[in-house]
Design a protein around this motif. Structure first.
Motif, PDB file in Angstrom:
ATOM      1  N   TYR A   1       0.848  -1.197   0.000  1.00  0.00           N
ATOM      2  CA  TYR A   1       0.000   0.000   0.000  1.00  0.00           C
ATOM      3  C   TYR A   1       0.880   1.241   0.000  1.00  0.00           C
ATOM      4  CZ  TYR A   1      -3.578  -3.363   1.245  1.00  0.00           C
ATOM      5  OH  TYR A   1      -4.421  -4.454   1.231  1.00  0.00           O
ATOM      6  N   ARG A   2       0.345   2.310  -0.590  1.00  0.00           N
ATOM      7  CA  ARG A   2       1.004   3.602  -0.543  1.00  0.00           C
ATOM      8  C   ARG A   2       0.014   4.643  -0.039  1.00  0.00           C
ATOM      9  NH1 ARG A   2       4.881   3.369  -6.042  1.00  0.00           N
ATOM     10  NH2 ARG A   2       6.236   1.736  -5.170  1.00  0.00           N
ATOM     11  N   GLU A   3       0.523   5.626   0.652  1.00  0.00           N
ATOM     12  CA  GLU A   3      -0.343   6.594   1.339  1.00  0.00           C
ATOM     13  C   GLU A   3      -0.815   7.714   0.416  1.00  0.00           C
ATOM     14  OE1 GLU A   3      -0.378   9.443   5.341  1.00  0.00           O
ATOM     15  OE2 GLU A   3       1.518   8.585   4.593  1.00  0.00           O
ATOM     16  N   ASP A   4      -2.094   7.989   0.492  1.00  0.00           N
ATOM     17  CA  ASP A   4      -2.653   9.232  -0.041  1.00  0.00           C
ATOM     18  C   ASP A   4      -2.328  10.281   1.024  1.00  0.00           C
ATOM     19  OD1 ASP A   4      -4.262  11.453  -0.405  1.00  0.00           O
ATOM     20  OD2 ASP A   4      -6.099  10.345  -0.791  1.00  0.00           O
ATOM     21  N   LYS A   5      -1.335  11.108   0.759  1.00  0.00           N
ATOM     22  CA  LYS A   5      -0.817  12.008   1.788  1.00  0.00           C
ATOM     23  C   LYS A   5      -1.793  13.109   2.162  1.00  0.00           C
ATOM     24  CE  LYS A   5       4.005  11.157   0.578  1.00  0.00           C
ATOM     25  NZ  LYS A   5       5.284  11.741   0.088  1.00  0.00           N
ATOM     26  N   ILE A   6      -2.801  13.342   1.341  1.00  0.00           N
ATOM     27  CA  ILE A   6      -3.780  14.374   1.658  1.00  0.00           C
ATOM     28  C   ILE A   6      -4.844  13.845   2.614  1.00  0.00           C
ATOM     29  CG2 ILE A   6      -5.587  15.869   0.689  1.00  0.00           C
ATOM     30  CD1 ILE A   6      -3.876  16.161  -1.793  1.00  0.00           C
ATOM     31  N   SER A   7      -5.342  12.652   2.346  1.00  0.00           N
ATOM     32  CA  SER A   7      -6.412  12.095   3.190  1.00  0.00           C
ATOM     33  C   SER A   7      -5.898  11.143   4.258  1.00  0.00           C
ATOM     34  CB  SER A   7      -7.416  11.349   2.317  1.00  0.00           C
ATOM     35  OG  SER A   7      -6.838  10.150   1.807  1.00  0.00           O
ATOM     36  N   GLY A   8      -4.708  10.591   4.047  1.00  0.00           N
ATOM     37  CA  GLY A   8      -4.194   9.566   4.951  1.00  0.00           C
ATOM     38  C   GLY A   8      -4.639   8.172   4.571  1.00  0.00           C
ATOM     39  N   ASN A   9      -5.473   8.044   3.538  1.00  0.00           N
ATOM     40  CA  ASN A   9      -5.906   6.719   3.096  1.00  0.00           C
ATOM     41  C   ASN A   9      -4.714   5.908   2.606  1.00  0.00           C
ATOM     42  OD1 ASN A   9      -8.619   7.343   3.543  1.00  0.00           O
ATOM     43  ND2 ASN A   9      -8.942   8.048   1.445  1.00  0.00           N
ATOM     44  N   MET A  10      -4.707   4.607   2.929  1.00  0.00           N
ATOM     45  CA  MET A  10      -3.696   3.706   2.414  1.00  0.00           C
ATOM     46  C   MET A  10      -4.307   2.964   1.231  1.00  0.00           C
ATOM     47  SD  MET A  10      -1.121   4.432   4.259  1.00  0.00           S
ATOM     48  CE  MET A  10       0.003   3.155   3.686  1.00  0.00           C
ATOM     49  N   LEU A  11      -3.754   3.192   0.038  1.00  0.00           N
ATOM     50  CA  LEU A  11      -4.308   2.651  -1.197  1.00  0.00           C
ATOM     51  C   LEU A  11      -3.440   1.507  -1.707  1.00  0.00           C
ATOM     52  CD1 LEU A  11      -5.112   6.028  -3.008  1.00  0.00           C
ATOM     53  CD2 LEU A  11      -6.552   4.737  -1.426  1.00  0.00           C
ATOM     54  N   SER A  12      -4.073   0.462  -2.162  1.00  0.00           N
ATOM     55  CA  SER A  12      -3.332  -0.667  -2.709  1.00  0.00           C
ATOM     56  C   SER A  12      -2.566  -0.232  -3.953  1.00  0.00           C
ATOM     57  CB  SER A  12      -4.283  -1.824  -3.049  1.00  0.00           C
ATOM     58  OG  SER A  12      -5.313  -1.414  -3.919  1.00  0.00           O
ATOM     59  N   VAL A  13      -1.327  -0.690  -4.079  1.00  0.00           N
ATOM     60  CA  VAL A  13      -0.519  -0.275  -5.220  1.00  0.00           C
ATOM     61  C   VAL A  13      -1.101  -0.811  -6.530  1.00  0.00           C
ATOM     62  CG1 VAL A  13       1.610  -0.037  -3.903  1.00  0.00           C
ATOM     63  CG2 VAL A  13       1.056  -2.242  -4.967  1.00  0.00           C
ATOM     64  N   LEU A  14      -1.887  -1.869  -6.435  1.00  0.00           N
ATOM     65  CA  LEU A  14      -2.604  -2.398  -7.595  1.00  0.00           C
ATOM     66  C   LEU A  14      -4.076  -2.037  -7.450  1.00  0.00           C
ATOM     67  CD1 LEU A  14      -2.731  -4.211 -10.170  1.00  0.00           C
ATOM     68  CD2 LEU A  14      -3.246  -6.121  -8.614  1.00  0.00           C
ATOM     69  N   GLY A  15      -4.603  -1.331  -8.436  1.00  0.00           N
ATOM     70  CA  GLY A  15      -6.026  -1.029  -8.453  1.00  0.00           C
ATOM     71  C   GLY A  15      -6.683  -1.763  -9.605  1.00  0.00           C
ATOM     72  N   MET A  16      -7.985  -1.961  -9.506  1.00  0.00           N
ATOM     73  CA  MET A  16      -8.706  -2.645 -10.575  1.00  0.00           C
ATOM     74  C   MET A  16      -9.390  -1.631 -11.479  1.00  0.00           C
ATOM     75  SD  MET A  16     -11.523  -5.723 -10.458  1.00  0.00           S
ATOM     76  CE  MET A  16     -10.217  -6.932 -10.182  1.00  0.00           C
ATOM     77  N   GLY A  17      -8.954  -1.586 -12.728  1.00  0.00           N
ATOM     78  CA  GLY A  17      -9.627  -0.778 -13.732  1.00  0.00           C
ATOM     79  C   GLY A  17     -10.805  -1.559 -14.284  1.00  0.00           C
TER      80      GLY A  17
ATOM     81  N   GLY B   1      -7.532 -10.445  -1.976  1.00  0.00           N
ATOM     82  CA  GLY B   1      -6.082 -10.289  -2.076  1.00  0.00           C
ATOM     83  C   GLY B   1      -5.573  -8.927  -1.640  1.00  0.00           C
ATOM     84  N   GLY B   2      -6.459  -8.054  -1.183  1.00  0.00           N
ATOM     85  CA  GLY B   2      -6.029  -6.776  -0.634  1.00  0.00           C
ATOM     86  C   GLY B   2      -6.199  -5.578  -1.540  1.00  0.00           C
ATOM     87  N   VAL B   3      -6.724  -5.761  -2.746  1.00  0.00           N
ATOM     88  CA  VAL B   3      -6.978  -4.619  -3.626  1.00  0.00           C
ATOM     89  C   VAL B   3      -8.134  -3.802  -3.044  1.00  0.00           C
ATOM     90  CG1 VAL B   3      -7.763  -3.905  -5.920  1.00  0.00           C
ATOM     91  CG2 VAL B   3      -6.167  -5.826  -5.687  1.00  0.00           C
ATOM     92  N   ASN B   4      -7.941  -2.503  -2.889  1.00  0.00           N
ATOM     93  CA  ASN B   4      -9.009  -1.692  -2.290  1.00  0.00           C
ATOM     94  C   ASN B   4      -9.393  -0.475  -3.129  1.00  0.00           C
ATOM     95  OD1 ASN B   4      -6.952   0.178  -1.838  1.00  0.00           O
ATOM     96  ND2 ASN B   4      -7.021   0.031   0.400  1.00  0.00           N
ATOM     97  N   PHE B   5      -8.843  -0.370  -4.358  1.00  0.00           N
ATOM     98  CA  PHE B   5      -9.133   0.764  -5.229  1.00  0.00           C
ATOM     99  C   PHE B   5      -9.751   0.245  -6.523  1.00  0.00           C
ATOM    100  CE2 PHE B   5      -8.455   4.335  -8.041  1.00  0.00           C
ATOM    101  CZ  PHE B   5      -8.506   5.461  -7.222  1.00  0.00           C
ATOM    102  N   PHE B   6     -11.021   0.634  -6.771  1.00  0.00           N
ATOM    103  CA  PHE B   6     -11.747   0.166  -7.950  1.00  0.00           C
ATOM    104  C   PHE B   6     -12.173   1.380  -8.770  1.00  0.00           C
ATOM    105  CE2 PHE B   6     -11.778  -3.322  -5.076  1.00  0.00           C
ATOM    106  CZ  PHE B   6     -11.816  -4.462  -5.867  1.00  0.00           C
TER     107      PHE B   6
ATOM    108  N   ILE C   1       6.558   0.543 -13.273  1.00  0.00           N
ATOM    109  CA  ILE C   1       5.835   1.688 -12.701  1.00  0.00           C
ATOM    110  C   ILE C   1       5.957   1.699 -11.185  1.00  0.00           C
ATOM    111  CG2 ILE C   1       3.612   2.863 -12.542  1.00  0.00           C
ATOM    112  CD1 ILE C   1       2.848   1.485 -15.160  1.00  0.00           C
ATOM    113  N   TRP C   2       5.814   0.559 -10.549  1.00  0.00           N
ATOM    114  CA  TRP C   2       5.945   0.515  -9.089  1.00  0.00           C
ATOM    115  C   TRP C   2       7.329   0.958  -8.637  1.00  0.00           C
ATOM    116  CZ3 TRP C   2       3.256  -4.778  -9.574  1.00  0.00           C
ATOM    117  CH2 TRP C   2       1.860  -4.607  -9.485  1.00  0.00           C
TER     118      TRP C   2
ATOM    119  N   ALA D   1       2.269 -10.284  -8.534  1.00  0.00           N
ATOM    120  CA  ALA D   1       3.333  -9.375  -8.960  1.00  0.00           C
ATOM    121  C   ALA D   1       3.475  -8.201  -7.995  1.00  0.00           C
ATOM    122  CB  ALA D   1       3.044  -8.867 -10.372  1.00  0.00           C
ATOM    123  N   ALA D   2       2.340  -7.673  -7.523  1.00  0.00           N
ATOM    124  CA  ALA D   2       2.373  -6.538  -6.595  1.00  0.00           C
ATOM    125  C   ALA D   2       2.993  -6.925  -5.267  1.00  0.00           C
ATOM    126  CB  ALA D   2       0.956  -6.004  -6.380  1.00  0.00           C
TER     127      ALA D   2
END
Length: 386
Positions: A3-19, A40-45, A233-234, A258-259
């Motif tokens: 996970y990487r931090e959204d520094k504005i909100s503090g949200n921790m976003l999965s480095v892999l998102g589902m498009g 598997g821990g993906v939290n961004f859709f 990219i990562w 891979a992530a």
């Protein structure tokens, strides 16, 4: 999952998102894929108003399995369709209904290509509308997706209090559109940067020239071209979430693996990409990602399919591209659709986020894959099938 931090909100976003643009719409595969990703821990859709069936499918899956609170939903306002202030509510309310939710975590202004386009939205009152929705808690974070030049990207960044952005970025497109410069500029402002087209519409996964595939295989026989592309990219710490347009659960599982296994790349790894890019530039003729924004064509030409066949005829073999081309045009049907049916209206070019000169490229496609002798044969076939 990392996970990487959204520094504005503090949200921790999965480095892999589902498009979710290429969600399969039949057979329950989208449901299996989404659930596998969440497990598997993906939290961004990521979805959008204009992705056919995507918002409704995602919303239905999350509601059915009570998963809404476990994920961040990102969707997009179709600003090119907004002609008056009331349109903002019209589209947004429909999106909430489709998604079966009363708020959106990350809301994009979709497909900004230049400052003039964004200024049109400002004149319609988008600032006031966004402020109202944020005050109501219906939009948590506001951002934009971008498909214009690097210079215009900076102007758009300065024009509004953005909280995240999305750019196209991959090892082939390092300096295309916003590019690396835009990635770093957004990161300096602590904006989370969401990466789209990491596989260039799948071309960096399954559409590589054979020589490029061999270079990757020689460097690491266990790593797939898709893994190479995602890990490049990562390796950029400025990239917060990398979106992958997965189309089945197996792809989701492979990308999550891979992530989870990613570690910073060595100099030797980076040299491999350089060799692959050299090969890729020789054979990849048209920068089409297969996003389908150019469709529908008034003459029913499947433009992305024609361009894919054209690229394949160089990247793999002429015969493979030719077969793809004639299969896609329906050569054995009563009304095969030739690229020469194009009436030069230019509608496709206005919609293309890659800025491709589609009319010119279709002529190139015709010259290579539909030369005069083949066109004559097509006319004979059409006459026989009448």
């Amino acid at each position: 999952m990392k996970y990487r931090e959204d520094k504005i909100s503090g949200n921790m976003l999965s480095v892999l998102g589902m498009g979710c643009m290429r969600f399969p719409q039949v057979g329950g595969e989208a449901e299996r894929m989404v659930l596998k990703a969440i497990e598997g821990g993906v939290n961004f859709f990521d979805t959008a108003y204009i992705y056919p069936g995507s918002e409704k499918t995602l919303g239905g899956i999350l509601a059915k399995h009570n998963k809404r609170g476990e994920v961040f939903i990102a969707t997009k306002m179709p600003i090119s369709m907004c002609k008056k202030y009331e349109d903002f509510d019209k589209f947004f309310n429909e999106q909430l209904r489709r998604l079966q939710t009363d708020y959106v975590d990350y809301y994009f202004m979709h497909n900004i290509i230049n400052m003039a386009q964004w200024e049109d939205m400002l004149q319609l009152g988008i600032e006031r509308w966004v402020a109202e929705k944020k005050a109501e808690g219906r939009i948590r974070r506001i951002g934009f997706s971008y498909h214009g030049s690097g210079e215009e990207f900076s102007r758009v960044l300065d024009s509004f209090v953005w909280e995240f952005c999305m750019i196209q970025y991959n090892y082939y497109d390092e300096n295309y559109q916003a590019g690396k410069r835009g990635l770093q500029e957004a990161a300096r402002r602590d904006l989370p940067v969401i990466i789209m087209e990491p596989l260039l519409g799948g071309r960096l996964a399954t559409g590589l020239p054979k020589k490029a595939e061999e270079i990757f295989k020689a460097a690491d026989a266990e790593k797939t071209p898709a893994e190479w592309a995602l890990q490049w990219i990562w390796n950029h710490t400025e990239a917060t979430v990398v979106l992958s347009g997965m189309t089945n659960a197996a792809q989701a599982e492979a990308n999550m693996k891979a992530a989870s296994e990613f570690s910073p790349l060595e100099d030797a790894d980076l040299a491999v990409y350089s060799d692959v890019i050299d090969v890729f530039k020789e054979s990849f003729k048209v920068r089409c990602t297969g996003c389908n924004y150019c469709l529908p064509c008034p003459k029913s030409i499947d433009i992305p399919a024609r361009l894919t066949a054209y690229n394949t005829s160089y990247a793999q073999s002429y015969f493979t591209g030719l077969v793809m081309y004639f299969t896609g045009m329906g050569i054995m049907s009563k009304n095969p659709i030739s690229v020469y049916t194009c009436n030069n209206c230019g509608k496709c070019e206005k919609a293309c986020p890659q800025g491709i000169e589609i009319r010119k490229e279709l002529k190139n496609v015709g010259r290579r894959l539909e030369p005069l002798p083949i066109r004559a044969l097509m006319r004979i076939v059409k006459f026989i099938l009448r």
